[in-house]
Design a protein around this motif. Sequence first.
Motif, PDB file in Angstrom:
ATOM      1  N   GLY A  57      39.392  47.597  -2.798  1.00 56.98           N
ATOM      2  CA  GLY A  57      40.674  47.342  -3.439  1.00 56.98           C
ATOM      3  C   GLY A  57      40.745  45.889  -3.862  1.00 56.98           C
ATOM      4  O   GLY A  57      40.342  45.005  -3.101  1.00 56.98           O
ATOM      5  N   SER A  58      41.227  45.636  -5.075  1.00 58.12           N
ATOM      6  CA  SER A  58      41.237  44.260  -5.569  1.00 58.12           C
ATOM      7  C   SER A  58      42.394  44.041  -6.539  1.00 58.12           C
ATOM      8  O   SER A  58      43.015  44.999  -7.030  1.00 58.12           O
ATOM      9  N   LEU A  59      42.630  42.758  -6.803  1.00 60.82           N
ATOM     10  CA  LEU A  59      43.632  42.366  -7.785  1.00 60.82           C
ATOM     11  C   LEU A  59      43.008  41.279  -8.657  1.00 60.82           C
ATOM     12  O   LEU A  59      42.611  40.224  -8.171  1.00 60.82           O
ATOM     13  N   THR A  60      42.905  41.559  -9.958  1.00 65.21           N
ATOM     14  CA  THR A  60      42.258  40.641 -10.887  1.00 65.21           C
ATOM     15  C   THR A  60      43.299  39.841 -11.646  1.00 65.21           C
ATOM     16  O   THR A  60      44.212  40.412 -12.260  1.00 65.21           O
ATOM     17  N   PHE A  61      43.166  38.498 -11.584  1.00 61.65           N
ATOM     18  CA  PHE A  61      44.089  37.575 -12.249  1.00 61.65           C
ATOM     19  C   PHE A  61      45.546  37.852 -11.884  1.00 61.65           C
ATOM     20  O   PHE A  61      46.453  37.633 -12.694  1.00 61.65           O
ATOM     21  N   ILE A  88      48.194  53.059  -8.891  1.00 61.87           N
ATOM     22  CA  ILE A  88      47.833  52.699 -10.271  1.00 61.87           C
ATOM     23  C   ILE A  88      46.363  52.281 -10.334  1.00 61.87           C
ATOM     24  O   ILE A  88      45.618  52.692 -11.232  1.00 61.87           O
ATOM     25  N   GLY A  89      45.952  51.469  -9.362  1.00 60.33           N
ATOM     26  CA  GLY A  89      44.567  51.012  -9.326  1.00 60.33           C
ATOM     27  C   GLY A  89      43.583  52.151  -9.172  1.00 60.33           C
ATOM     28  O   GLY A  89      42.521  52.163  -9.803  1.00 60.33           O
ATOM     29  N   ALA A  90      43.921  53.127  -8.341  1.00 63.61           N
ATOM     30  CA  ALA A  90      43.044  54.280  -8.135  1.00 63.61           C
ATOM     31  C   ALA A  90      42.965  55.144  -9.389  1.00 63.61           C
ATOM     32  O   ALA A  90      41.905  55.688  -9.716  1.00 63.61           O
ATOM     33  N   ILE A  91      44.077  55.283 -10.092  1.00 58.88           N
ATOM     34  CA  ILE A  91      44.087  56.070 -11.336  1.00 58.88           C
ATOM     35  C   ILE A  91      43.200  55.398 -12.381  1.00 58.88           C
ATOM     36  O   ILE A  91      42.410  56.068 -13.075  1.00 58.88           O
TER      37      ILE A  91
END
Length: 307
Positions: A57-61, A88-91
């Motif tokens: 799991g990550s968050l970019t910028f 949302i990230g998984a989708i």
Amino acid sequence: MSAKTKLPVGQEAIEEFGWLRAHRFLLLRRATQIFFLSLFLLGPWFGIWWVKGNLSGSLTFNILPLTDPFILLQSIVGQHWPETTALIGAIIVGVAYALIGGRVYCSWVCPINPVTDGAHWLHEKLGMQKGWQPKHNTRYWILGMVLAVSAITGSVAWEFVNPISMLHRGLIFGMGFAWAFVVAVFIFDLFVSRRGWCGHLCPVGTFYGLLGTKSVVRISAVERSACDDCMDCFAVCPEMHVITPALRGKDGDTPLILSPDCTNCGRCIDVCAMDVFKFTHRFDDTPVPGREGRTRTQPASGASKAA
């Protein structure tokens, strides 16, 4: 048996196209693996937090959330409903891999892939037997067991032993127990089961294979009538059973490799001096002759370099 089966794997392609051309997709894969891993290490190592988190799991910028859908699934069966950003990230990730091929993750992103490739290379150099080969459905039993343990314990069970996460932790925090899991995978593939981890056991690869069952990006043996039976494609393929239906098909049979086990690694394209294979899409209906239609005189090989 074709006399060319006696040549080193890929040698004919190297002589025909040059070393770089005969390793282009292998080099590209290593570059993408290093690139993705470097993005996650920029923060802990250099304080450049373009990407926060890891492959789970990550968050970019601080804008784009990405979540491993396999992690999300374990969380849900463990009765922990994820936050909206995780959904949302998984989708986003799930749709991407469903389109380009789920096991592209295994060959182009996963940092354990160079470890298992290294074990396979050494295995071949030492001339070792292929060893124990688990049944094909073993991977599905392990996937089911992981989800069952997550449901029973209410945890994301696989993360306690996931070699991918362990490698990431080891690179950040230095030598420690986490490396034992990575070394164990290497030893398993080297001494116990050739290509056993990724091909037969890893539940992450199994999940992504299921996710990409109907993916658009495919490899095609579009020039299969030119095949000279050198067997190099079988020798380098991590899932060699996926090649046979496409390459050995009769007239009218699709040359597309449609098995979800295919990792789209591109090594069959690299090592083929006859340019039999290419990347294409699953809707490619280009007519091609089967093996019966070829004009070459080489007999079908009765043995494989990968045997």
